[in-house]
Design a protein around this motif. Structure first.
Motif, PDB file in Angstrom:
ATOM      1  N   LYS A  86      27.516  42.571  47.683  1.00 52.92           N
ATOM      2  CA  LYS A  86      28.171  41.875  46.581  1.00 52.92           C
ATOM      3  C   LYS A  86      28.854  42.856  45.639  1.00 52.92           C
ATOM      4  O   LYS A  86      29.958  42.590  45.152  1.00 52.92           O
ATOM      5  CB  LYS A  86      27.167  41.017  45.817  1.00 52.92           C
ATOM      6  CG  LYS A  86      26.734  39.788  46.583  1.00 52.92           C
ATOM      7  CD  LYS A  86      25.677  39.007  45.832  1.00 52.92           C
ATOM      8  CE  LYS A  86      25.207  37.819  46.652  1.00 52.92           C
ATOM      9  NZ  LYS A  86      24.122  37.098  45.993  1.00 52.92           N
ATOM     10  N   LYS A  90      32.767  43.010  44.696  1.00 54.79           N
ATOM     11  CA  LYS A  90      33.246  42.938  43.307  1.00 54.79           C
ATOM     12  C   LYS A  90      34.124  44.140  42.966  1.00 54.79           C
ATOM     13  O   LYS A  90      35.172  43.987  42.347  1.00 54.79           O
ATOM     14  CB  LYS A  90      32.060  42.874  42.334  1.00 54.79           C
ATOM     15  CG  LYS A  90      31.249  41.631  42.416  1.00 54.79           C
ATOM     16  CD  LYS A  90      31.609  40.709  41.312  1.00 54.79           C
ATOM     17  CE  LYS A  90      30.657  39.508  41.410  1.00 54.79           C
ATOM     18  NZ  LYS A  90      31.136  38.402  40.663  1.00 54.79           N
ATOM     19  N   GLU A  93      37.429  43.802  44.697  1.00 53.43           N
ATOM     20  CA  GLU A  93      38.256  42.801  44.014  1.00 53.43           C
ATOM     21  C   GLU A  93      38.820  43.354  42.706  1.00 53.43           C
ATOM     22  O   GLU A  93      39.995  43.146  42.381  1.00 53.43           O
ATOM     23  CB  GLU A  93      37.435  41.527  43.760  1.00 53.43           C
ATOM     24  CG  GLU A  93      38.179  40.444  43.017  1.00 53.43           C
ATOM     25  CD  GLU A  93      39.400  39.916  43.738  1.00 53.43           C
ATOM     26  OE1 GLU A  93      40.288  39.347  43.059  1.00 53.43           O
ATOM     27  OE2 GLU A  93      39.507  40.070  44.976  1.00 53.43           O
TER      28      GLU A  93
END
Length: 156
Positions: A86, A90, A93
């Motif tokens: 995750k 993140k 992104e």
């Protein structure tokens, strides 16, 4: 961590009472003491089985705890792997968004610079025209001065 040792019976042996040793010696010397030896051996076997049972219980509980620890480690590793995945998503992104933002700002700045360069080019072109006109005007004035100077010298 509770190792379940509190509820186990004690396996330590207490010191024999003084009368017990004497009766054991008497049984060893007495030819009819085979029944006593058999009884004593039976008690020793029972104690040994009880001790083995306690050791087996402890071993089983230790094995259960080791399995529980390993299960917890596996679970923790899964949580860490999920967190890492995750986090990478993140960060990726955020990097993509920052890159897009940088390109947007670059485009905006580039467009602004293009407009400013256009304005400067127009100003430079106007200055060049004005300079040419001033040179022509200066030459015209010089010609007029020269013509006036000739007229003033020819008039007496």
């Amino acid at each position: 961590m509770d190792f379940f040792f509190d509820d186990l019976p004690s396996t330590s042996q207490s010191t024999p009472q003084s009368g017990h040793e004497d009766s054991q010696l008497a049984e060893d010397m007495d030819p009819d003491s085979s029944r006593g030896k058999s009884l004593n051996t039976s008690m020793t076997d029972t104690q040994g089985q009880h001790t083995c049972s306690n050791i087996d219980d402890i071993s089983r509980r230790v094995q259960e705890l080791v399995e529980k620890i390993n299960d917890n480690r596996t679970s923790d590793q899964k949580v860490m792997d999920s967190f890492q995945e995750k986090l990478v998503q993140k960060v990726t992104e955020m990097c993509r968004q920052m890159k897009e933002h940088m390109y947007t700002v670059y485009e905006e700045n580039s467009n602004e610079m293009q407009v400013k360069l256009q304005v400067l080019s127009e100003v430079l072109e106007s200055c060049t025209k004005l300079n040419s006109e001033l040179i022509e005007a200066n030459q015209a004035l010089a010609s007029l001065r020269g013509g006036l100077a000739i007229n003033q010298t020819s008039e007496p």
